[in-house]
Scaffold this active site. Structure first.
Site, PDB file in Angstrom:
ATOM      1  N   SER A  99      61.444  47.234  52.907  1.00 12.99           N
ATOM      2  CA  SER A  99      60.675  47.401  51.672  1.00 12.99           C
ATOM      3  C   SER A  99      59.286  47.964  51.953  1.00 12.99           C
ATOM      4  CB  SER A  99      60.553  46.050  50.946  1.00 12.99           C
ATOM      5  OG  SER A  99      59.833  45.116  51.740  1.00 12.99           O
ATOM      6  N   ARG A 114      51.691  48.688  48.215  1.00 12.28           N
ATOM      7  CA  ARG A 114      52.763  49.686  48.187  1.00 12.28           C
ATOM      8  C   ARG A 114      54.082  49.163  48.748  1.00 12.28           C
ATOM      9  NH1 ARG A 114      50.441  53.838  51.440  1.00 12.28           N
ATOM     10  NH2 ARG A 114      52.534  54.693  51.513  1.00 12.28           N
ATOM     11  N   ASN A 115      54.107  47.917  49.205  1.00 16.60           N
ATOM     12  CA  ASN A 115      55.366  47.341  49.665  1.00 16.60           C
ATOM     13  C   ASN A 115      56.227  47.084  48.428  1.00 16.60           C
ATOM     14  OD1 ASN A 115      57.387  45.305  50.519  1.00 16.60           O
ATOM     15  ND2 ASN A 115      56.280  45.431  52.454  1.00 16.60           N
ATOM     16  N   ALA A 116      57.461  47.517  48.478  1.00 22.22           N
ATOM     17  CA  ALA A 116      58.349  47.450  47.307  1.00 22.22           C
ATOM     18  C   ALA A 116      59.050  46.109  47.138  1.00 22.22           C
ATOM     19  CB  ALA A 116      59.399  48.567  47.404  1.00 22.22           C
ATOM     20  N   PHE A 117      58.817  45.154  48.026  1.00 25.75           N
ATOM     21  CA  PHE A 117      59.576  43.899  47.989  1.00 25.75           C
ATOM     22  C   PHE A 117      59.565  43.234  46.617  1.00 25.75           C
ATOM     23  CE2 PHE A 117      59.976  39.321  48.252  1.00 25.75           C
ATOM     24  CZ  PHE A 117      61.196  39.196  48.898  1.00 25.75           C
TER      25      PHE A 117
END
Length: 165
Positions: A142, A39-42
């Site tokens: 992020s 789920r980290n948007a990086f």
């Protein structure tokens, strides 16, 4: 409590922008990959910036190659610390990374971007008084722990576009 260690920097002589996190989270440490939490948007944010929307779906080595090809480097502000879980607020006894040393070794470095508030707080403190004159950019984290709409993060991260080759 076991000390958690940052990964080696992902940089080369062509690095123009260095993106710094605080310290890899549990999901990242488990697989030895930056920004591994699903789920980290990086990787989605960087894929949009690089016009490579499938970046987050690629193998990790391919993602790093895509970043380096566009002058993007990765590292963390904390070299080692004690922490239970993944939250930045749980970081204890941090040993700072040698940001001035790394930055000085990157001949094409134009900017340092901090991925989140803790990275910015620590990174700016570490770089204070150093000879580094590159632009410093604070970005919203992020991380999924910092719940903001993706579009909002995307707009704020777009300030990195001028540094991407």
């Amino acid at each position: 409590m076991t000390a958690k260690r940052a990964f080696d920097p992902v940089v080369d002589a062509g690095t123009r922008i260095l993106i710094l996190g605080s310290l890899p989270g549990e999901a990242s440490l488990a697989v030895s990959q930056y920004y591994a939490h699903p789920r980290n948007a990086f990787w989605r944010l960087m894929g949009d910036l690089l016009d490579q929307p499938d970046l987050y779906e690629r193998a990790y080595a391919d993602r790093l190659t895509a970043l380096r090809a566009r002058g993007v480097g990765l590292w963390d502000t904390v070299a080692e610390a004690e922490r239970i879980g993944s939250l930045d607020t749980a970081i204890r006894l941090p040993v700072h990374a040698d940001l001035p040393g790394l930055a000085a070794a990157l001949p094409n470095l134009q900017a340092i971007a901090f991925n989140g508030g803790k990275a910015a707080q620590l990174g700016r403190r570490i770089l204070a008084g150093s000879a580094i004159t590159t632009e410093l950019i604070d970005l919203p984290s992020s991380s999924p722990a910092h719940a903001r709409p993706f579009a909002e993060k995307q707009q704020q991260w777009s300030v990195l576009a001028p540094y991407l080759g």
